[in-house]
Design a protein around this motif. Structure first.
Motif, short mmCIF file in Angstrom:
data_model
loop_
_atom_site.label_atom_id
_atom_site.label_comp_id
_atom_site.label_asym_id
_atom_site.label_seq_id
_atom_site.Cartn_x
_atom_site.Cartn_y
_atom_site.Cartn_z
N ARG A 53 42.75 40.54 44.97
CA ARG A 53 42.42 41.95 45.09
C ARG A 53 42.02 42.49 43.73
O ARG A 53 42.46 41.99 42.70
N ALA A 54 41.21 43.54 43.75
CA ALA A 54 40.81 44.17 42.48
C ALA A 54 40.61 45.66 42.69
O ALA A 54 40.18 46.09 43.76
N LYS A 55 40.96 46.43 41.66
CA LYS A 55 40.65 47.85 41.61
C LYS A 55 39.81 48.08 40.36
O LYS A 55 40.10 47.52 39.30
N ILE A 56 38.79 48.89 40.52
CA ILE A 56 37.89 49.18 39.40
C ILE A 56 37.93 50.67 39.12
O ILE A 56 37.83 51.49 40.05
N TYR A 57 38.11 51.01 37.85
CA TYR A 57 38.20 52.40 37.41
C TYR A 57 37.08 52.70 36.43
O TYR A 57 36.64 51.83 35.70
N ARG A 58 36.67 53.97 36.41
CA ARG A 58 35.71 54.44 35.42
C ARG A 58 36.37 55.63 34.71
O ARG A 58 37.01 56.46 35.35
N VAL B 69 37.03 53.86 41.32
CA VAL B 69 35.71 53.93 41.94
C VAL B 69 35.52 52.87 43.02
O VAL B 69 34.64 53.00 43.85
N LYS B 70 36.33 51.82 43.00
CA LYS B 70 36.16 50.77 44.00
C LYS B 70 37.45 49.99 44.15
O LYS B 70 38.10 49.63 43.17
N TYR B 71 37.82 49.74 45.41
CA TYR B 71 38.95 48.87 45.73
C TYR B 71 38.40 47.75 46.59
O TYR B 71 37.70 48.01 47.58
N SER B 72 38.69 46.53 46.26
CA SER B 72 38.07 45.39 46.93
C SER B 72 38.63 45.10 48.31
O SER B 72 37.93 44.55 49.15
N GLY B 73 39.89 45.43 48.53
CA GLY B 73 40.55 44.89 49.72
C GLY B 73 40.82 43.42 49.46
O GLY B 73 40.71 42.95 48.33
N ASP B 74 41.20 42.69 50.49
CA ASP B 74 41.47 41.26 50.31
C ASP B 74 40.17 40.49 50.15
O ASP B 74 39.25 40.63 50.95
#
Length: 72
Positions: A24-29, A40-45
């Motif tokens: 999983r990954a979370k992306i922040y700006r 700004v984005k969460y990948s889910g599994d």
């Protein structure tokens, strides 16, 4: 595992469940006006792996590709 990439901050992790590790990954700006990090984005599994390290590496690769495709 958190790290900065371009104008983003990436949090790559794995979820252990049923003998597998799910990437999983979370992306922040960073908002320039406030300096706060905004998700700004969460990948889910992103798939299941036998090892925690493999799941985290997969999450990092996915996040970097997303950032490359979505950077200004």
């Amino acid at each position: 595992m958190g790290f900065d990439y371009k104008q983003f901050h990436i949090e790559a992790s794995s979820l252990a469940e049923g003998g597998h590790f799910y990437a999983r990954a979370k992306i922040y700006r960073r908002e320039s006006a406030s300096g706060d990090a905004v998700e700004v984005k969460y990948s889910g599994d992103l798939g299941d792996y036998h090892f925690d390290t493999d799941a985290i590496e997969a999450a990092q690769r996915w996040a970097i590709q997303w950032c490359d495709a979505n950077s200004v």
